[in-house]
Enzyme design. Structure first.
Site, PDB file in Angstrom:
ATOM      1  N   HIS A 285      56.350  -3.961 -22.722  1.00  0.00           N
ATOM      2  CA  HIS A 285      57.488  -3.461 -21.930  1.00  0.00           C
ATOM      3  C   HIS A 285      57.048  -3.252 -20.482  1.00  0.00           C
ATOM      4  O   HIS A 285      56.371  -2.275 -20.173  1.00  0.00           O
ATOM      5  CB  HIS A 285      57.994  -2.121 -22.501  1.00  0.00           C
ATOM      6  CG  HIS A 285      59.214  -1.589 -21.802  1.00  0.00           C
ATOM      7  ND1 HIS A 285      60.278  -1.051 -22.493  1.00  0.00           N
ATOM      8  CD2 HIS A 285      59.551  -1.480 -20.483  1.00  0.00           C
ATOM      9  CE1 HIS A 285      61.204  -0.660 -21.642  1.00  0.00           C
ATOM     10  NE2 HIS A 285      60.782  -0.895 -20.407  1.00  0.00           N
TER      11      HIS A 285
ATOM     12  N   HIS B 219      58.322  -3.947 -16.103  1.00  0.00           N
ATOM     13  CA  HIS B 219      59.275  -4.443 -15.100  1.00  0.00           C
ATOM     14  C   HIS B 219      58.467  -5.114 -14.006  1.00  0.00           C
ATOM     15  O   HIS B 219      57.660  -4.458 -13.339  1.00  0.00           O
ATOM     16  CB  HIS B 219      60.101  -3.289 -14.536  1.00  0.00           C
ATOM     17  CG  HIS B 219      60.883  -2.573 -15.595  1.00  0.00           C
ATOM     18  ND1 HIS B 219      62.170  -2.900 -15.904  1.00  0.00           N
ATOM     19  CD2 HIS B 219      60.516  -1.590 -16.460  1.00  0.00           C
ATOM     20  CE1 HIS B 219      62.585  -2.131 -16.900  1.00  0.00           C
ATOM     21  NE2 HIS B 219      61.598  -1.331 -17.259  1.00  0.00           N
ATOM     22  N   LEU B 220      58.690  -6.414 -13.825  1.00  0.00           N
ATOM     23  CA  LEU B 220      57.939  -7.153 -12.804  1.00  0.00           C
ATOM     24  C   LEU B 220      58.758  -7.328 -11.531  1.00  0.00           C
ATOM     25  O   LEU B 220      58.200  -7.639 -10.477  1.00  0.00           O
ATOM     26  CB  LEU B 220      57.524  -8.523 -13.337  1.00  0.00           C
ATOM     27  CG  LEU B 220      56.342  -8.537 -14.317  1.00  0.00           C
ATOM     28  CD1 LEU B 220      56.711  -7.947 -15.672  1.00  0.00           C
ATOM     29  CD2 LEU B 220      55.812  -9.949 -14.510  1.00  0.00           C
ATOM     30  N   ARG B 221      60.106  -7.152 -11.664  1.00  0.00           N
ATOM     31  CA  ARG B 221      61.032  -7.430 -10.552  1.00  0.00           C
ATOM     32  C   ARG B 221      60.972  -8.918 -10.186  1.00  0.00           C
ATOM     33  O   ARG B 221      60.555  -9.735 -10.992  1.00  0.00           O
ATOM     34  CB  ARG B 221      60.758  -6.537  -9.327  1.00  0.00           C
ATOM     35  CG  ARG B 221      60.553  -5.061  -9.629  1.00  0.00           C
ATOM     36  CD  ARG B 221      61.766  -4.356 -10.171  1.00  0.00           C
ATOM     37  NE  ARG B 221      61.526  -2.908 -10.242  1.00  0.00           N
ATOM     38  CZ  ARG B 221      62.029  -2.123 -11.187  1.00  0.00           C
ATOM     39  NH1 ARG B 221      62.801  -2.612 -12.152  1.00  0.00           N
ATOM     40  NH2 ARG B 221      61.792  -0.835 -11.172  1.00  0.00           N
TER      41      ARG B 221
ATOM     42  N   HIS C 140      66.926   0.814 -25.042  1.00  0.00           N
ATOM     43  CA  HIS C 140      66.760   2.006 -24.206  1.00  0.00           C
ATOM     44  C   HIS C 140      67.555   3.094 -24.924  1.00  0.00           C
ATOM     45  O   HIS C 140      68.785   3.084 -24.908  1.00  0.00           O
ATOM     46  CB  HIS C 140      67.287   1.781 -22.785  1.00  0.00           C
ATOM     47  CG  HIS C 140      67.043   2.969 -21.905  1.00  0.00           C
ATOM     48  ND1 HIS C 140      66.129   2.971 -20.873  1.00  0.00           N
ATOM     49  CD2 HIS C 140      67.565   4.222 -21.937  1.00  0.00           C
ATOM     50  CE1 HIS C 140      66.105   4.170 -20.306  1.00  0.00           C
ATOM     51  NE2 HIS C 140      66.979   4.948 -20.924  1.00  0.00           N
TER      52      HIS C 140
ATOM     53  N   HIS D  93      59.861   3.053 -25.094  1.00  0.00           N
ATOM     54  CA  HIS D  93      59.380   4.237 -24.367  1.00  0.00           C
ATOM     55  C   HIS D  93      59.878   5.545 -24.979  1.00  0.00           C
ATOM     56  O   HIS D  93      60.617   6.295 -24.350  1.00  0.00           O
ATOM     57  CB  HIS D  93      59.728   4.165 -22.872  1.00  0.00           C
ATOM     58  CG  HIS D  93      61.111   3.653 -22.522  1.00  0.00           C
ATOM     59  ND1 HIS D  93      62.254   4.145 -23.088  1.00  0.00           N
ATOM     60  CD2 HIS D  93      61.515   2.697 -21.655  1.00  0.00           C
ATOM     61  CE1 HIS D  93      63.286   3.513 -22.577  1.00  0.00           C
ATOM     62  NE2 HIS D  93      62.868   2.619 -21.723  1.00  0.00           N
TER      63      HIS D  93
ATOM     64  N   LEU E 284      62.699   7.315 -16.505  1.00  0.00           N
ATOM     65  CA  LEU E 284      63.656   7.523 -17.591  1.00  0.00           C
ATOM     66  C   LEU E 284      63.184   6.779 -18.835  1.00  0.00           C
ATOM     67  O   LEU E 284      62.696   5.649 -18.692  1.00  0.00           O
ATOM     68  CB  LEU E 284      65.050   7.042 -17.173  1.00  0.00           C
ATOM     69  CG  LEU E 284      65.698   7.942 -16.112  1.00  0.00           C
ATOM     70  CD1 LEU E 284      66.975   7.315 -15.575  1.00  0.00           C
ATOM     71  CD2 LEU E 284      65.987   9.343 -16.673  1.00  0.00           C
TER      72      LEU E 284
ATOM     73  N   HIS F 151      58.897   0.868  -7.784  1.00  0.00           N
ATOM     74  CA  HIS F 151      59.885   1.150  -6.736  1.00  0.00           C
ATOM     75  C   HIS F 151      59.076   1.460  -5.489  1.00  0.00           C
ATOM     76  O   HIS F 151      58.086   2.198  -5.563  1.00  0.00           O
ATOM     77  CB  HIS F 151      60.753   2.364  -7.096  1.00  0.00           C
ATOM     78  CG  HIS F 151      61.641   2.158  -8.286  1.00  0.00           C
ATOM     79  ND1 HIS F 151      62.860   1.526  -8.209  1.00  0.00           N
ATOM     80  CD2 HIS F 151      61.474   2.491  -9.581  1.00  0.00           C
ATOM     81  CE1 HIS F 151      63.425   1.486  -9.406  1.00  0.00           C
ATOM     82  NE2 HIS F 151      62.594   2.058 -10.268  1.00  0.00           N
TER      83      HIS F 151
ATOM     84  N   ASP G 290      56.134   0.354 -19.627  1.00  0.00           N
ATOM     85  CA  ASP G 290      57.332   0.627 -18.829  1.00  0.00           C
ATOM     86  C   ASP G 290      56.971   0.756 -17.350  1.00  0.00           C
ATOM     87  O   ASP G 290      57.637   1.476 -16.597  1.00  0.00           O
ATOM     88  CB  ASP G 290      58.083   1.873 -19.322  1.00  0.00           C
ATOM     89  CG  ASP G 290      59.491   1.958 -18.755  1.00  0.00           C
ATOM     90  OD1 ASP G 290      60.029   0.915 -18.336  1.00  0.00           O
ATOM     91  OD2 ASP G 290      60.046   3.069 -18.717  1.00  0.00           O
TER      92      ASP G 290
END
Ligand code: NCD
Ligand code: ZN
Length: 348
Positions: free
Chosen positions: A13, A15-17, A136, A174, A219, A251, A247
């Site tokens: 899990h 996030h690579l964007r 989620h 998560h 989150l 940002h 996760d």
């Protein structure tokens, strides 16, 4: 134990964007992980197998020379996902699952599912084809307290879902509460969970005591210490239902240190060392390999990796900040703090 060699880990899990962000996220993850589940909450989201293939190519363009890295793709479940897309996932070599965000639950979830009962006809196909549903697990009603949203999801959404689809392959992503850990323990082998480094190492005091610490805001939100303790127990228990999913959610600094700060912790650069820290604190470093390198691959029906990495007990200090976007840095999880473990070989 001052040194541990384990099969190369995978991250189920992250996030690579997209675009510029990939310069940071891809090498950070590829340093330690072979497979990484690439979350589809881009703007706009990754909704079809062909969009996922195109996204995978953009990711592969940033893999450093000579490094093995195998992004595993996931589709974003919307109210409009068609049942036929499930057979396409099953037939694809690159897409492994579909992710359901309740609409409004987290970053870029506006296109998520508004009411799960509306998509039961697609979930039926997931059960039929044994394609994993990644969840989620939080309700989103305004009146539900943010600290209760995961528990309410178990009672109001997951319990009826599993009654309707008892053989559905599902990962509760998560997890953050003892309630979720116990729920997963009570289900069959078709139900598993990922656990992040921040939910093992920290609790809501780290987020809120002595001032709001935006870099601990993610989150589902960090919970009280008793939940953290249960997560540490199940993660280090050797139970294959619980496996690694960072996760990691980048940002830029200006989006985190903001009057309306974004949710997400950037753990990718030091992820396996942070997990080692948590397992070692429990006196269970020998359980790290199962959690990080075996159980996720087994659940997804993929072969385990064959390369290894070695971690040693050698302190290192996490960077205060890292390059991210042209005019905006990123602050990694636990920035400026010293951790006990370092990767010395394998990885890249
Ligand atoms: C994630 C993100 O930033 O994409 N944020 C987070 O706090 N975990 C989305 C998510 O997985 O909830
Ligand atoms: Zn996520």
């Amino acid at each position: 134990m001052d040194s541990i060699t384990i099969l190369q880990p995978d991250d189920w899990h992250a996030h690579l964007r997209d675009g510029e962000s990939l310069k940071r996220t891809v090498p950070d993850l590829a340093r330690q992980f072979n497979r990484v589940i690439c979350m589809p909450n881009l703007v706009p989201p990754v909704k079809t197998v062909s969009e996922a293939q195109a996204y995978r190519e953009r990711i592969m363009a940033h893999v450093p020379e000579g490094v093995n890295f195998d992004p595993r793709m996931v589709l974003y479940f919307t109210d409009h996902t068609v049942p036929d897309e499930v057979a396409k996932i099953k037939a694809s070599n690159e897409v492994n699952a579909i992710k359901l965000y309740p609409a409004g639950a987290t970053t870029n979830s506006d296109s998520g599912v508004s009411d799960i009962r509306k998509v039961y006809h697609v979930i039926e196909q997931l059960e039929e084809h044994q394609v994993p549903l990644l969840l989620h697990g939080e309700v989103t009603h305004n009146h539900v307290d943010i600290f209760d949203r995961e528990k309410r999801f178990l009672d109001e959404v997951l319990t009826p879902l599993l009654r309707q689809f008892p053989n559905l392959k599902m990962v509760l992503e998560h997890i953050t509460t003892a309630d979720a850990a116990n729920f997963v323990l009570e289900q069959g082998r078709n139900v598993a969970a990922t656990i992040t480094p921040q939910h093992l190492l920290f609790n809501r005091n780290d987020l809120l005591v002595g001032g709001v610490k935006p870099h601990f805001y993610c989150l589902p939100i960090l919970k009280r210490q008793s939940h953290q303790t249960t997560l540490l127990e199940v993660a280090t228990s050797g139970n294959p239902k619980f496996f690694l999913g960072t996760d990691s959610a980048p940002h830029a600094q200006s989006k985190k240190e903001n009057a309306c700060g974004c949710a997400g912790c950037y753990s990718a650069p030091y992820a396996i060392e942070l997990y080692a820290q948590a397992f070692d604190q429990m006196g269970k470093i020998e359980k790290l390999e199962g959690f990080a390198s075996h159980f996720g691959a087994d659940f997804y029906g993929l072969a385990r990796n064959t390369d290894t990495i070695t971690l040693v007990r050698k302190p290192q200090t996490i960077a205060e900040r890292m390059d991210y976007l042209p005019n905006d840095d990123i602050i990694p999880l636990h920035a400026g703090q010293t951790i006990d473990w370092s990767v010395v070989s394998g990885g890249s």
